[in-house]
Design a protein around this motif. Structure first.
Motif, PDB file in Angstrom:
ATOM      1  N   GLY A   1      58.023  33.079   3.445  1.00 49.65           N
ATOM      2  CA  GLY A   1      57.045  32.189   2.764  1.00 49.65           C
ATOM      3  C   GLY A   1      57.443  30.701   2.226  1.00 49.65           C
ATOM      4  N   PHE A   2      59.075  30.912   1.409  1.00 48.99           N
ATOM      5  CA  PHE A   2      59.076  29.595   1.655  1.00 48.99           C
ATOM      6  C   PHE A   2      60.103  28.490   2.568  1.00 48.99           C
ATOM      7  CE2 PHE A   2      63.453  27.064   0.841  1.00 48.99           C
ATOM      8  CZ  PHE A   2      63.195  25.917  -0.154  1.00 48.99           C
ATOM      9  N   GLU A   3      60.667  29.362   4.142  1.00 47.33           N
ATOM     10  CA  GLU A   3      60.485  28.072   4.568  1.00 47.33           C
ATOM     11  C   GLU A   3      59.245  28.169   5.934  1.00 47.33           C
ATOM     12  OE1 GLU A   3      61.661  32.109   7.367  1.00 47.33           O
ATOM     13  OE2 GLU A   3      64.242  31.580   6.984  1.00 47.33           O
ATOM     14  N   GLN A   4      58.243  28.858   5.648  1.00 44.30           N
ATOM     15  CA  GLN A   4      56.787  28.248   5.939  1.00 44.30           C
ATOM     16  C   GLN A   4      56.133  27.239   5.148  1.00 44.30           C
ATOM     17  OE1 GLN A   4      54.159  31.492   5.646  1.00 44.30           O
ATOM     18  NE2 GLN A   4      54.622  33.026   7.805  1.00 44.30           N
ATOM     19  N   LEU A   5      57.131  27.417   4.185  1.00 49.44           N
ATOM     20  CA  LEU A   5      56.182  25.872   2.942  1.00 49.44           C
ATOM     21  C   LEU A   5      57.107  24.490   3.734  1.00 49.44           C
ATOM     22  CD1 LEU A   5      54.616  25.191   0.532  1.00 49.44           C
ATOM     23  CD2 LEU A   5      56.496  25.949  -1.210  1.00 49.44           C
ATOM     24  N   VAL A   6      58.210  24.400   3.639  1.00 49.84           N
ATOM     25  CA  VAL A   6      59.317  23.910   4.382  1.00 49.84           C
ATOM     26  C   VAL A   6      58.631  23.682   5.555  1.00 49.84           C
ATOM     27  CG1 VAL A   6      61.340  23.020   4.854  1.00 49.84           C
ATOM     28  CG2 VAL A   6      61.013  24.973   2.420  1.00 49.84           C
ATOM     29  N   LEU A   7      58.331  24.183   6.352  1.00 50.52           N
ATOM     30  CA  LEU A   7      57.500  23.791   7.896  1.00 50.52           C
ATOM     31  C   LEU A   7      57.040  22.437   7.699  1.00 50.52           C
ATOM     32  CD1 LEU A   7      59.720  26.067   9.734  1.00 50.52           C
ATOM     33  CD2 LEU A   7      60.221  24.335   9.567  1.00 50.52           C
TER      34      LEU A   7
ATOM     35  N   ALA B   1      67.585  22.530  -1.948  1.00 52.91           N
ATOM     36  CA  ALA B   1      67.318  21.249  -1.756  1.00 52.91           C
ATOM     37  C   ALA B   1      68.153  21.350  -0.342  1.00 52.91           C
ATOM     38  CB  ALA B   1      67.970  19.845  -2.149  1.00 52.91           C
ATOM     39  N   VAL B   2      69.404  22.124  -0.512  1.00 50.09           N
ATOM     40  CA  VAL B   2      70.555  21.710   0.769  1.00 50.09           C
ATOM     41  C   VAL B   2      69.351  22.902   2.175  1.00 50.09           C
ATOM     42  CG1 VAL B   2      72.472  22.900   1.322  1.00 50.09           C
ATOM     43  CG2 VAL B   2      72.421  20.912  -0.431  1.00 50.09           C
ATOM     44  N   TRP B   3      69.102  24.150   1.242  1.00 51.31           N
ATOM     45  CA  TRP B   3      68.554  25.982   2.060  1.00 51.31           C
ATOM     46  C   TRP B   3      67.653  25.073   2.488  1.00 51.31           C
ATOM     47  CZ3 TRP B   3      65.431  30.377  -0.674  1.00 51.31           C
ATOM     48  CH2 TRP B   3      65.327  31.204   0.581  1.00 51.31           C
ATOM     49  N   ALA B   4      66.330  23.814   1.881  1.00 50.34           N
ATOM     50  CA  ALA B   4      65.524  23.008   2.900  1.00 50.34           C
ATOM     51  C   ALA B   4      65.776  22.456   3.890  1.00 50.34           C
ATOM     52  CB  ALA B   4      64.288  23.134   1.031  1.00 50.34           C
ATOM     53  N   ILE B   5      66.814  21.691   3.950  1.00 54.00           N
ATOM     54  CA  ILE B   5      66.973  20.710   4.678  1.00 54.00           C
ATOM     55  C   ILE B   5      68.033  21.490   5.792  1.00 54.00           C
ATOM     56  CG2 ILE B   5      69.125  19.122   5.415  1.00 54.00           C
ATOM     57  CD1 ILE B   5      68.610  18.213   2.271  1.00 54.00           C
ATOM     58  N   THR B   6      68.260  22.554   5.440  1.00 57.23           N
ATOM     59  CA  THR B   6      68.832  23.446   6.346  1.00 57.23           C
ATOM     60  C   THR B   6      68.340  24.136   7.417  1.00 57.23           C
ATOM     61  OG1 THR B   6      71.353  23.712   5.369  1.00 57.23           O
ATOM     62  CG2 THR B   6      70.820  25.724   7.108  1.00 57.23           C
ATOM     63  N   ILE B   7      67.137  24.687   6.850  1.00 58.50           N
ATOM     64  CA  ILE B   7      65.974  25.489   7.690  1.00 58.50           C
ATOM     65  C   ILE B   7      65.297  24.293   8.749  1.00 58.50           C
ATOM     66  CG2 ILE B   7      63.139  26.296   7.362  1.00 58.50           C
ATOM     67  CD1 ILE B   7      64.246  27.649   4.088  1.00 58.50           C
ATOM     68  N   ARG B   8      64.989  22.749   7.785  1.00 63.25           N
ATOM     69  CA  ARG B   8      64.121  22.110   9.206  1.00 63.25           C
ATOM     70  C   ARG B   8      64.919  21.960  10.447  1.00 63.25           C
ATOM     71  NH1 ARG B   8      59.572  19.530   6.944  1.00 63.25           N
ATOM     72  NH2 ARG B   8      59.602  17.479   8.233  1.00 63.25           N
TER      73      ARG B   8
ATOM     74  N   VAL C   1      55.519  21.012   5.486  1.00 64.68           N
ATOM     75  CA  VAL C   1      54.796  19.233   4.780  1.00 64.68           C
ATOM     76  C   VAL C   1      55.711  19.043   5.987  1.00 64.68           C
ATOM     77  CG1 VAL C   1      56.174  17.985   3.490  1.00 64.68           C
ATOM     78  CG2 VAL C   1      55.941  20.936   3.032  1.00 64.68           C
ATOM     79  N   GLY C   2      55.176  17.040   5.740  1.00 63.57           N
ATOM     80  CA  GLY C   2      55.419  16.102   6.666  1.00 63.57           C
ATOM     81  C   GLY C   2      56.928  15.479   6.507  1.00 63.57           C
ATOM     82  N   SER C   3      57.324  15.117   7.639  1.00 64.45           N
ATOM     83  CA  SER C   3      58.494  14.050   7.273  1.00 64.45           C
ATOM     84  C   SER C   3      58.750  13.328   6.092  1.00 64.45           C
ATOM     85  CB  SER C   3      58.421  13.914   9.259  1.00 64.45           C
ATOM     86  OG  SER C   3      58.650  14.463   9.362  1.00 64.45           O
ATOM     87  N   THR C   4      57.671  12.983   6.240  1.00 65.92           N
ATOM     88  CA  THR C   4      58.427  11.693   5.228  1.00 65.92           C
ATOM     89  C   THR C   4      57.796  12.241   3.974  1.00 65.92           C
ATOM     90  OG1 THR C   4      56.728   9.904   6.596  1.00 65.92           O
ATOM     91  CG2 THR C   4      57.661   9.815   3.982  1.00 65.92           C
ATOM     92  N   LYS C   5      57.165  13.184   3.702  1.00 64.82           N
ATOM     93  CA  LYS C   5      57.008  13.558   2.185  1.00 64.82           C
ATOM     94  C   LYS C   5      58.048  14.879   2.236  1.00 64.82           C
ATOM     95  CE  LYS C   5      53.716  16.551  -0.816  1.00 64.82           C
ATOM     96  NZ  LYS C   5      52.639  17.265  -0.768  1.00 64.82           N
ATOM     97  N   PHE C   6      58.620  15.580   3.646  1.00 65.98           N
ATOM     98  CA  PHE C   6      60.037  16.168   3.252  1.00 65.98           C
ATOM     99  C   PHE C   6      60.573  15.454   2.675  1.00 65.98           C
ATOM    100  CE2 PHE C   6      63.329  18.655   4.710  1.00 65.98           C
ATOM    101  CZ  PHE C   6      63.489  19.468   4.100  1.00 65.98           C
ATOM    102  N   PHE C   7      61.407  14.249   3.186  1.00 67.35           N
ATOM    103  CA  PHE C   7      62.686  13.321   3.154  1.00 67.35           C
ATOM    104  C   PHE C   7      62.264  12.526   0.847  1.00 67.35           C
ATOM    105  CE2 PHE C   7      63.948   9.198   1.977  1.00 67.35           C
ATOM    106  CZ  PHE C   7      65.594   9.162   3.003  1.00 67.35           C
ATOM    107  N   PHE C   8      61.861  12.842   0.805  1.00 68.55           N
ATOM    108  CA  PHE C   8      61.086  12.038  -0.436  1.00 68.55           C
ATOM    109  C   PHE C   8      61.337  13.223  -1.761  1.00 68.55           C
ATOM    110  CE2 PHE C   8      59.578   7.829   1.627  1.00 68.55           C
ATOM    111  CZ  PHE C   8      59.854   7.678   1.125  1.00 68.55           C
ATOM    112  N   ILE C   9      60.941  14.545  -1.237  1.00 68.54           N
ATOM    113  CA  ILE C   9      61.056  15.572  -2.137  1.00 68.54           C
ATOM    114  C   ILE C   9      62.265  16.267  -1.876  1.00 68.54           C
ATOM    115  CG2 ILE C   9      60.671  17.736  -2.607  1.00 68.54           C
ATOM    116  CD1 ILE C   9      57.266  17.937  -1.491  1.00 68.54           C
ATOM    117  N   SER C  10      63.274  16.936  -0.992  1.00 64.78           N
ATOM    118  CA  SER C  10      64.793  16.350  -1.145  1.00 64.78           C
ATOM    119  C   SER C  10      65.642  15.462  -1.727  1.00 64.78           C
ATOM    120  CB  SER C  10      65.237  16.978   0.303  1.00 64.78           C
ATOM    121  OG  SER C  10      64.236  17.311   1.350  1.00 64.78           O
ATOM    122  N   LEU C  11      64.937  14.320  -1.374  1.00 63.73           N
ATOM    123  CA  LEU C  11      65.783  13.164  -2.008  1.00 63.73           C
ATOM    124  C   LEU C  11      65.990  13.577  -3.088  1.00 63.73           C
ATOM    125  CD1 LEU C  11      67.742  10.385  -1.610  1.00 63.73           C
ATOM    126  CD2 LEU C  11      65.436   9.709  -1.823  1.00 63.73           C
ATOM    127  N   LEU C  12      64.272  13.612  -3.789  1.00 66.96           N
ATOM    128  CA  LEU C  12      64.732  13.968  -5.473  1.00 66.96           C
ATOM    129  C   LEU C  12      65.393  15.231  -5.861  1.00 66.96           C
ATOM    130  CD1 LEU C  12      62.778  12.781  -7.689  1.00 66.96           C
ATOM    131  CD2 LEU C  12      61.180  14.406  -7.445  1.00 66.96           C
TER     132      LEU C  12
END
Length: 321
Positions: free
Chosen positions: A6-12, A311-318, A14-25
């Motif tokens: 479920g977490f991987e599906q949620l991460v995937l 954040a690192v986990w989500a970036i790794t999934i992407r 999310v749009g690229s721009t939104k994911f970038f800002f969420i990850s940075l935050l």
């Protein structure tokens, strides 16, 4: 390939721009939490390693004191919102700003006024008293109030029940929020700061430096300098007149030294020049402060580490997908 969680599906999703800002935050929040945990851990370690001194026998420099807070002689200090007599205060007035977005409304508290006391007060122990200059201190007070009102003038403080606070009933129909922290006369006071003694016979003077500073002060007002030392009225200070000015300056410095020698010494605790030495004032005992900083450090480390790891986990999934 195993089906995405479920977490991987949620991460995937999310749009690229939104994911970038969420990850940075998330990375910033995680790093900030870890730094905050480290700062409070350092504060705890400094407190553990520092022996408690007595005012009368305290060495010059960075020390730890414990005693009671007391007002100095003169006009009392009043907290600006409650109008109660205290030795130190910090306050904030906020106004609720509400904006409408279609059928929804968003309310935020905006600070309209704030301030912190910088008046000196005493720390008193069983050997004497020490003036405390609170400017720049990290203050932890057990006297903190938050209440609400319909206009800018704060009403009398009435404590609200926990249920009213949680349900929002305490602020219903109120447009202003008032927050005030205080240190009261007689409060237990823990202090960690830079201790210096001013005045008294033990104070050393550098005659050459003192005379030089006094002469430079006089030269800033050239008209007054000429009026005082230009004996031949030629509009300039010649060598003989300058030598006379220097002798007068020496006499004033010697007089000042004698006045300081007979004046009683004054002990002052304040923020030091070394940024690595925290300046702490608290209406708690050392044991309570050690527990306080311990739990702050643990909480910040856990939350910061969790945010950073997610954040690192989500970036790794992407990156993998």
């Amino acid at each position: 390939m195993a089906p995405a969680s479920g977490f991987e599906q949620l991460v995937l999703s999310v749009g690229s721009t939104k994911f970038f800002f969420i990850s940075l935050l998330s990375l910033s929040a995680g790093a900030g939490g870890l730094v905050f945990a480290w700062i409070n851990l350092v504060r705890k370690r400094v407190m553990q390693d520092m022996p408690t001194a007595k005012v009368r026998s305290a060495p010059q420099g960075y020390i730890e004191l414990q005693g009671e807070a007391e007002l100095m002689d003169g006009a009392p200090i009043y907290a600006p919102l409650s109008r109660e007599i205290c030795v130190w205060y910090r306050f904030k007035v906020e106004h609720k700003d509400t904006q409408s977005f279609g059928n929804s409304r968003d309310s935020k508290w905006r600070t309209t006024q704030s301030g912190t006391s910088d008046d000196l007060f005493y720390l008193v122990d069983d050997t004497g008293n020490c003036a405390v200059d609170p400017e720049g201190a990290k203050v932890t007070s057990t006297h903190k109030r938050t209440w609400y009102g319909k206009n800018r003038t704060p009403p009398a403080y009435v404590p609200n029940s926990f249920l009213m606070q949680m349900s929002g009933l305490a602020q219903m129909g109120k447009q202003y929020r008032f927050t005030e922290e205080r240190i009261m006369p007689g409060d237990t006071l823990y202090a960690l700061g830079n201790f210096t003694t001013h005045g008294g016979a033990g104070v050393s003077f550098d005659m050459k430096t003192e005379v030089g500073e006094l002469l430079r002060e006089w030269k800033r007002d050239n008209a007054a300098m000429l009026d005082r030392f230009d004996t031949n009225n030629d509009g300039e200070i010649d060598m003989q007149e300058w030598d006379n000015a220097r002798h007068v300056a020496e006499a004033e410095v010697i007089k000042s030294r004698e006045e300081h020698a007979v004046a009683p010494p004054v002990d002052v605790l304040a923020k030091g020049s070394n940024a690595r030495n925290p300046f702490i004032l608290a209406t708690r005992s050392e044991e309570e402060m050690l527990k306080h900083y311990h739990w702050i450090s643990v909480s910040a480390f856990v939350l910061g580490g969790l945010a950073f790891t997610m954040a690192v986990w989500a970036i790794t999934i992407r990156l993998v997908h």
